[in-house]
Design a protein around this motif. Structure first.
Motif, short mmCIF file in Angstrom:
data_model
loop_
_atom_site.label_atom_id
_atom_site.label_comp_id
_atom_site.label_asym_id
_atom_site.label_seq_id
_atom_site.Cartn_x
_atom_site.Cartn_y
_atom_site.Cartn_z
N TRP A 178 19.04 34.11 -14.11
CA TRP A 178 19.00 35.47 -14.66
C TRP A 178 20.26 35.77 -15.46
CZ3 TRP A 178 22.18 39.66 -13.04
CH2 TRP A 178 21.84 40.89 -13.62
N ALA A 179 21.41 35.34 -14.95
CA ALA A 179 22.69 35.65 -15.60
C ALA A 179 22.78 35.06 -17.00
CB ALA A 179 23.85 35.16 -14.75
N ARG A 180 22.07 33.97 -17.25
CA ARG A 180 22.12 33.33 -18.57
C ARG A 180 21.20 34.02 -19.58
NH1 ARG A 180 21.73 28.37 -15.29
NH2 ARG A 180 23.83 27.48 -15.08
N THR A 181 20.44 35.00 -19.13
CA THR A 181 19.51 35.70 -20.00
C THR A 181 19.93 37.16 -20.15
OG1 THR A 181 18.01 36.54 -18.27
CG2 THR A 181 17.71 34.24 -18.99
N ASP A 182 19.16 37.88 -20.93
CA ASP A 182 19.34 39.32 -21.04
C ASP A 182 18.21 40.07 -20.36
OD1 ASP A 182 21.74 39.18 -22.55
OD2 ASP A 182 20.57 38.73 -24.36
N ALA A 183 17.55 39.41 -19.40
CA ALA A 183 16.45 40.03 -18.67
C ALA A 183 16.93 41.25 -17.91
CB ALA A 183 15.83 39.01 -17.71
N THR A 185 17.23 44.22 -14.81
CA THR A 185 17.53 44.10 -13.38
C THR A 185 16.31 44.32 -12.50
OG1 THR A 185 18.20 46.43 -13.34
CG2 THR A 185 19.94 44.78 -13.67
N SER A 186 15.20 44.69 -13.11
CA SER A 186 13.95 44.86 -12.35
C SER A 186 12.79 44.41 -13.22
CB SER A 186 13.76 46.32 -11.91
OG SER A 186 13.71 47.17 -13.05
N GLY A 187 11.69 44.06 -12.56
CA GLY A 187 10.51 43.62 -13.29
C GLY A 187 10.54 42.13 -13.58
N PRO A 188 9.72 41.66 -14.53
CA PRO A 188 9.66 40.24 -14.86
C PRO A 188 11.01 39.68 -15.28
CG PRO A 188 7.81 41.41 -15.83
CD PRO A 188 8.73 42.46 -15.29
N GLY A 189 11.37 38.53 -14.73
CA GLY A 189 12.62 37.89 -15.07
C GLY A 189 13.83 38.44 -14.36
N SER A 190 13.63 39.42 -13.48
CA SER A 190 14.73 40.04 -12.75
C SER A 190 15.18 39.13 -11.61
CB SER A 190 14.30 41.38 -12.18
OG SER A 190 13.32 41.19 -11.16
N PRO A 191 16.35 39.38 -11.03
CA PRO A 191 16.81 38.56 -9.90
C PRO A 191 15.82 38.55 -8.74
CG PRO A 191 18.63 39.84 -10.75
CD PRO A 191 17.40 40.33 -11.46
N ALA A 192 15.27 39.70 -8.39
CA ALA A 192 14.33 39.74 -7.27
C ALA A 192 13.09 38.90 -7.56
CB ALA A 192 13.94 41.18 -6.97
N GLU A 193 12.54 39.05 -8.76
CA GLU A 193 11.32 38.30 -9.11
C GLU A 193 11.59 36.80 -9.13
OE1 GLU A 193 8.39 36.37 -11.81
OE2 GLU A 193 10.52 36.71 -12.25
N LEU A 194 12.71 36.41 -9.70
CA LEU A 194 13.04 34.99 -9.77
C LEU A 194 13.33 34.42 -8.39
CD1 LEU A 194 15.36 34.95 -12.91
CD2 LEU A 194 13.07 33.97 -12.75
N ALA A 195 14.00 35.18 -7.54
CA ALA A 195 14.35 34.70 -6.21
C ALA A 195 13.10 34.46 -5.36
CB ALA A 195 15.28 35.68 -5.51
N VAL A 196 12.13 35.37 -5.42
CA VAL A 196 10.88 35.17 -4.68
C VAL A 196 10.15 33.93 -5.20
CG1 VAL A 196 8.58 36.13 -4.26
CG2 VAL A 196 10.61 37.58 -4.01
N ARG A 197 10.13 33.76 -6.50
CA ARG A 197 9.50 32.57 -7.09
C ARG A 197 10.19 31.29 -6.61
NH1 ARG A 197 9.52 31.26 -13.57
NH2 ARG A 197 8.75 29.11 -13.45
N CYS A 198 11.52 31.29 -6.61
CA CYS A 198 12.26 30.11 -6.16
C CYS A 198 12.02 29.84 -4.67
CB CYS A 198 13.76 30.30 -6.42
SG CYS A 198 14.23 30.22 -8.15
#
Length: 222
Positions: A178-183, A185-198
């Motif tokens: 997430w930090a490498r993008t401009d996504a 803080t919520s919604g698609p591409g957010s830390p929470a969404e990415l963490a659940v996916r991982c």
């Protein structure tokens, strides 16, 4: 035997508040001038503390941002500690990490913004990167007893350790990605969404979280 959780003393709360104030000052200066352009004296001055106070809490200027980088892990662990043992562990982990990394208000979004800036700076600063790795290692170790309690006394210690390592790695990779993008803080591409996916990708094959017996796993049995 008293099993109530202990609460931090006034001295401990003041210490934590001072550490966080210094951490925010360090992060702000890193964003303005970069780690190379920032000194411990600069951080102490910005935080409004004496230099000796800075070194009472931190060994180096990079070490000073540790409290900011570890905040999400501490919230996640607190949520897991409050969960009831025996509840579906995979779902419990996902709910806790999503709650810990979501940004429901401006304050939470600001905290994630600090993390993004620090992780971007860490790509160019080995000492800052070492602090990030140390924060994750500490988080993994502190997660072990929490997961052991959630999974129950019959859990294999090796599998508990593997689960702690995978869960910590999932959050680390999510935040770094997430930090490498401009996504946002919520919604698609957010830390929470990415963490659940991982989490789902890394822990989907673990017996502890799928309930499969050993003989049903690939590479076991006849």
């Amino acid at each position: 035997m008293n099993t109530e959780p202990s609460h931090p003393s006034l001295t401990e709360r003041r210490r934590a508040a001072t550490q966080l104030e210094i951490a925010r000052a360090a992060a702000a200066l890193f964003a303005e001038n970069g780690p190379d352009g920032t000194t411990a004296e600069d951080i102490a001055r910005r935080a409004g503390v004496a230099l000796r106070t800075f070194y009472r809490y931190f060994r180096s200027k990079q070490d000073a941002v540790g409290p900011l980088l570890s905040g999400g892990a501490e919230r996640w662990r607190a949520l897991l500690e409050a969960a009831a043992p025996g509840d579906a562990p995979a779902a419990t982990l996902e709910r806790a990490v999503a709650e810990a990394l979501r940004a429901p208000d401006a304050h939470a979004a600001e905290q994630l913004g600090w993390t993004r800036g620090l992780l971007r700076a860490a790509e160019r600063d080995p000492a800052l990167r070492a602090v990030w790795y140390r924060v994750n290692q500490d988080s993994e170790e502190r997660l072990l007893p929490v997961l052991a309690r959630l999974l129950g006394g019959g859990a294999d210690p090796l599998e508990v350790r593997l689960a702690a390592a995978a869960a910590t790695a999932a959050v680390r990779v999510a935040l770094e990605t997430w930090a490498r993008t401009d996504a946002p803080t919520s919604g698609p591409g957010s830390p929470a969404e990415l963490a659940v996916r991982c989490l789902r990708e890394l822990m989907g094959g673990m017996r502890l979280f799928t309930g499969r017996p050993d003989e049903d796993r690939p590479g076991t049995g006849d």
